[in-house]
Design an enzyme around this catalytic site. Structure first.
Site, PDB file in Angstrom:
ATOM      1  N   GLU A 234       0.812  -1.214   0.000  1.00 18.85           N
ATOM      2  CA  GLU A 234       0.000   0.000   0.000  1.00 18.85           C
ATOM      3  C   GLU A 234       0.847   1.267   0.000  1.00 18.85           C
ATOM      4  OE1 GLU A 234      -4.141  -1.549   1.853  1.00 18.85           O
ATOM      5  OE2 GLU A 234      -2.564  -1.160   3.323  1.00 18.85           O
TER       6      GLU A 234
ATOM      7  N   TYR B 112     -11.543  17.414  20.312  1.00 20.01           N
ATOM      8  CA  TYR B 112     -10.320  16.693  20.000  1.00 20.01           C
ATOM      9  C   TYR B 112     -10.354  16.117  18.588  1.00 20.01           C
ATOM     10  CZ  TYR B 112     -10.081  17.474  24.904  1.00 20.01           C
ATOM     11  OH  TYR B 112     -10.093  18.101  26.116  1.00 20.01           O
TER      12      TYR B 112
END
Length: 205
Positions: free
Chosen positions: A73, A117
């Site tokens: 990948e 966050y």
């Protein structure tokens, strides 16, 4: 960091992700930028069983120049580094909840901005690219377009890929993405209170 320190950090972070269930078996791969190019986890390797002296080495042109063969990948990592030149590391995971979200046939944001966050670590929202066979070069165009929107991308029926200003930052963002996907599942049948546009903009500013 020296190259040896980067090697040791990659092994440490890989083991931490594996031990806490963010990757299983030989799923997932990590890479980090070095002075001479890139270090990457080898093909078919487990993030829980890496060693500092057995990482794939690639030059600035993404040619394999040392160590075992890199993950198949590699094309996804290259796309994120080239679209986001500030990136110093890339983390690709098949973590459970992000992968579950990537399999849902739903419209709208893949993962809503429910917490500050999420916004601070991955941005306003996370785009999703269509499914491509793992390792296929055909993902390149779609992934580059998505990565221009932010450092994190969900891969349909696959997982996530996240770029960061360091290996630690990329790992933290990938973990935040997984936890945010879990939160989205926990509240998906209820009326939720996502962050407002003004609250999101304040965090981005």
């Amino acid at each position: 960091m020296t190259e040896q320190q980067l090697r040791e950090q990659l092994v440490e972070i890989g083991a931490s992700l594996f031990d806490r269930g963010f990757s299983v078996g030989s799923a997932g791969n990590l890479s980090v930028r070095t002075r001479d190019g890139f270090l990457m986890t080898p093909t078919n390797s487990s993030l829980g069983r890496l060693t500092a002296d057995s990482l794939a080495e690639l030059d600035h042109g993404w040619n394999h120049v040392g160590g075992p063969r890199p993950s198949k990948e590699v094309v996804m990592h290259r796309a994120l580094y080239e679209v986001r030149p500030e990136a110093q590391a890339v983390v690709h995971l098949h973590s459970t909840y992000v992968t579950a979200v990537s399999c849902l046939a739903e419209e709208g944001p893949v993962i809503p901005a429910l917490t500050p966050y999420f916004v601070m670590r991955v941005g306003r929202e996370v785009p999703m690219v269509p499914y491509f066979r793992p390792g296929s070069a055909e993902v390149d165009v779609e992934l580059r377009a998505a990565a221009r929107q932010g450092p994190a991308v969900v891969l349909a029926n696959h997982g996530s890929i996240v770029a960061g200003e360091s290996l630690e930052a990329a790992s933290n963002a990938a973990e935040e993405l997984e936890v945010s996907a879990q939160l989205a599942f926990l509240v998906r049948d209820r009326s939720v209170r996502p962050l407002t546009e003004a609250q999101i903009q304040e965090l981005l500013d």
